[in-house]
Design a protein around this motif. Sequence first.
Motif, short mmCIF file in Angstrom:
data_model
loop_
_atom_site.label_atom_id
_atom_site.label_comp_id
_atom_site.label_asym_id
_atom_site.label_seq_id
_atom_site.Cartn_x
_atom_site.Cartn_y
_atom_site.Cartn_z
N LEU A 1 10.31 10.43 -0.99
CA LEU A 1 8.88 10.11 -1.10
C LEU A 1 8.48 9.02 -0.10
O LEU A 1 7.38 9.07 0.46
CB LEU A 1 8.55 9.65 -2.53
N PHE A 2 9.36 8.06 0.11
CA PHE A 2 9.08 7.00 1.08
C PHE A 2 8.94 7.60 2.47
O PHE A 2 8.03 7.25 3.23
CB PHE A 2 10.19 5.96 1.04
N GLN B 1 1.09 6.79 -6.84
CA GLN B 1 0.07 7.81 -7.09
C GLN B 1 0.65 9.22 -7.00
O GLN B 1 0.23 10.11 -7.74
CB GLN B 1 -1.07 7.65 -6.08
N MET B 2 1.63 9.41 -6.12
CA MET B 2 2.26 10.72 -5.97
C MET B 2 3.17 11.04 -7.15
O MET B 2 3.25 12.18 -7.60
CB MET B 2 3.06 10.76 -4.66
N LYS C 1 3.08 10.60 6.61
CA LYS C 1 1.69 11.01 6.40
C LYS C 1 0.70 10.02 7.01
O LYS C 1 -0.42 10.37 7.35
CB LYS C 1 1.39 11.14 4.90
N GLN C 2 1.13 8.76 7.14
CA GLN C 2 0.22 7.72 7.62
C GLN C 2 -0.08 7.85 9.12
O GLN C 2 -1.01 7.24 9.62
CB GLN C 2 0.81 6.33 7.34
N THR D 1 0.83 4.23 -2.84
CA THR D 1 0.71 5.66 -2.57
C THR D 1 1.83 6.44 -3.23
O THR D 1 1.61 7.52 -3.81
CB THR D 1 0.73 5.91 -1.04
N ILE D 2 3.05 5.92 -3.17
CA ILE D 2 4.19 6.57 -3.84
C ILE D 2 3.94 6.66 -5.34
O ILE D 2 4.20 7.69 -5.97
CB ILE D 2 5.50 5.81 -3.53
N LYS E 1 8.11 10.78 3.22
CA LYS E 1 6.88 11.57 3.30
C LYS E 1 5.64 10.69 3.41
O LYS E 1 4.73 10.97 4.18
CB LYS E 1 6.77 12.47 2.07
N THR E 2 5.63 9.59 2.64
CA THR E 2 4.48 8.69 2.65
C THR E 2 4.31 8.03 4.01
O THR E 2 3.20 7.94 4.55
CB THR E 2 4.64 7.60 1.57
N ASN F 1 0.82 -1.21 0.00
CA ASN F 1 0.00 0.00 0.00
C ASN F 1 0.85 1.26 0.00
O ASN F 1 0.50 2.27 -0.64
CB ASN F 1 -0.94 0.00 1.21
N LEU F 2 1.97 1.23 0.72
CA LEU F 2 2.89 2.37 0.72
C LEU F 2 3.42 2.63 -0.69
O LEU F 2 3.49 3.78 -1.15
CB LEU F 2 4.06 2.13 1.67
#
Length: 573
Positions: A442-443, A411-412, A449-450, A408-409, A445-446, A404-405
């Motif tokens: 990005l990893f 999608q970003m 954010k969770q 999300t990456i 930040k993702t 899932n992580l």
Amino acid sequence: MIKITKRIVNTSESKLTKIDELLARIYLARGITNEQELELELNNLLSYHELKNIQKSTDLIIFAIKQNEKIVIVGDFDVDGATSTALAIKVLRNLGANVEYIIPHRIRDGYGLSESVVERVIQLSGKLIITVDNGISSIEAVNLARKNNIKVLITDHHLPSEALPEADAILNPNLSNCKFQSKNLCGVGVVFYLMLSVRAKLKELGYFDNKIRYPNLGSYLDLLALGTVADVVPLDYNNRILVHNGLNRIRAGKGSIGINALIEVSDKSFQDITASDLGYLIGPKLNAAGRLEDMSFGVELLICQDKFKAFELANKLSQLNQSRKSIEKKMIREAIEILQTYEEQNRVKKFIVLFNNNWHQGVSGILASRIKDKYHKPTIIFAEAEDGILKGSGRSIKGIHLKNLLDTINQMNSDIMVSYGGHEMAAGLSIKKDSYDQFCDLFDKTLNKQLFPESIFNKEIFTDGSLKENQITLKTANLLALSGPWGQSFVEPRFNDLFEIKDLKVLKDTHLKLELCLLDSHATIPAIAFNVPVEYFELKVGAIIHIVYKLNENKFRGDTSVQLLIDYITEPN
């Protein structure tokens, strides 16, 4: 600080009235509340009818068999992929199919069904591709196959993304609206269910005669046991049935020639084989082929009918595994040195992403597991591939869904990863080398954010509590060994108690051999701790220690005795 926690046992719903009290406590802690859940006969397996697209998948194979079209199995370079390939090859050949296989090379081809693999299928004049343990993300490769009038049947168990390949059929228990209750089936399990359906349909069509006999699919259960355990999928009820019956087949001397050869070179007796042996002794030897050379060696061993050739191949795999261990040891040392530098520079984060030009692609997954276990953080290890690409292997901790992580990456920034796929706890990915720093950012930040609770990052060891002195016996160790199969999400029992050290020896500069005594007792119990941290060497005779341990049957020079296998040592609270 590592927290030791006793598993919660809810006795209010228990109907376990006919089994040993200790064993009942252990089962209850794993969600087993009645004896029916311990009945591991094959007739309790889920039905193949529940799998979405099972009929369409079956029809593709039967059409190819009847038309004598060449079927090409495309496997994967891990144990699940090898056992899946071997099972498909063995059954289809027995059914009279024209079948060959391709195992993609880890470095030259990459993972799964790729366009380069499809080109090889074209050269073989293949008419039907069956992927095993891969294919759910092979959109471009499937398009290429269909452009060349090659049908594609995808069998996989990895989590699908929103976009699916336009294959002729997809068989995967994790497809949306699939009613198959066990979402934990691994690749070889999916193939087994497919072959059950193919056999049933052929019987219905009156296919079997004196020339082509009705196959006993139970004879392949050893492959299912090995693939299921080695792929570390959760051992839910259905998977426990498969593994239990596969182990029983091996113990009865009915295992395949190839698996028996691997057991022999591991200096194990097939009568005493356990799920743990499959995961820690047999599986790594088979995996070594795909990690360092070519998993085709492993498949050839699994389908081999000649004992001498099988022993020769098993020895080769054992030697490869020794080489893998040497490479792994060096990579672990280098990774820890990098992380120590990060600590000194105050660059510690909630995750670990590492890259080294000299690291071996085939060992990156093992390194990710070792580092994740040591630091209890989601970990991705990258190794250099070709053409400016880095290939990564990721492992996660409970509560953080790695796939899932990565979704999300993606999608970003959909350009950051060339490809990726996997599960909650493990994933594989490829990125451009010049995108490494951007991926790390990005990893970070993702993950932040969770808003994961801090408790997720605190390592916790769960145990089944304490044992009385009269329970630390060979009889109890034997009872527990035979009461599994134990594995992922149905973990082997381990306990925690206070002991006094009566004797202590350091073995090979890495292991501890101890004689321990429960407090308020005079009987000493042998114990061993493997690959211990250096601070353990400071322990002294007479010290009181708090240990987490398993009961182990120790066989030495014809004698069998109980031994404590120590997982963790700390000071008493």
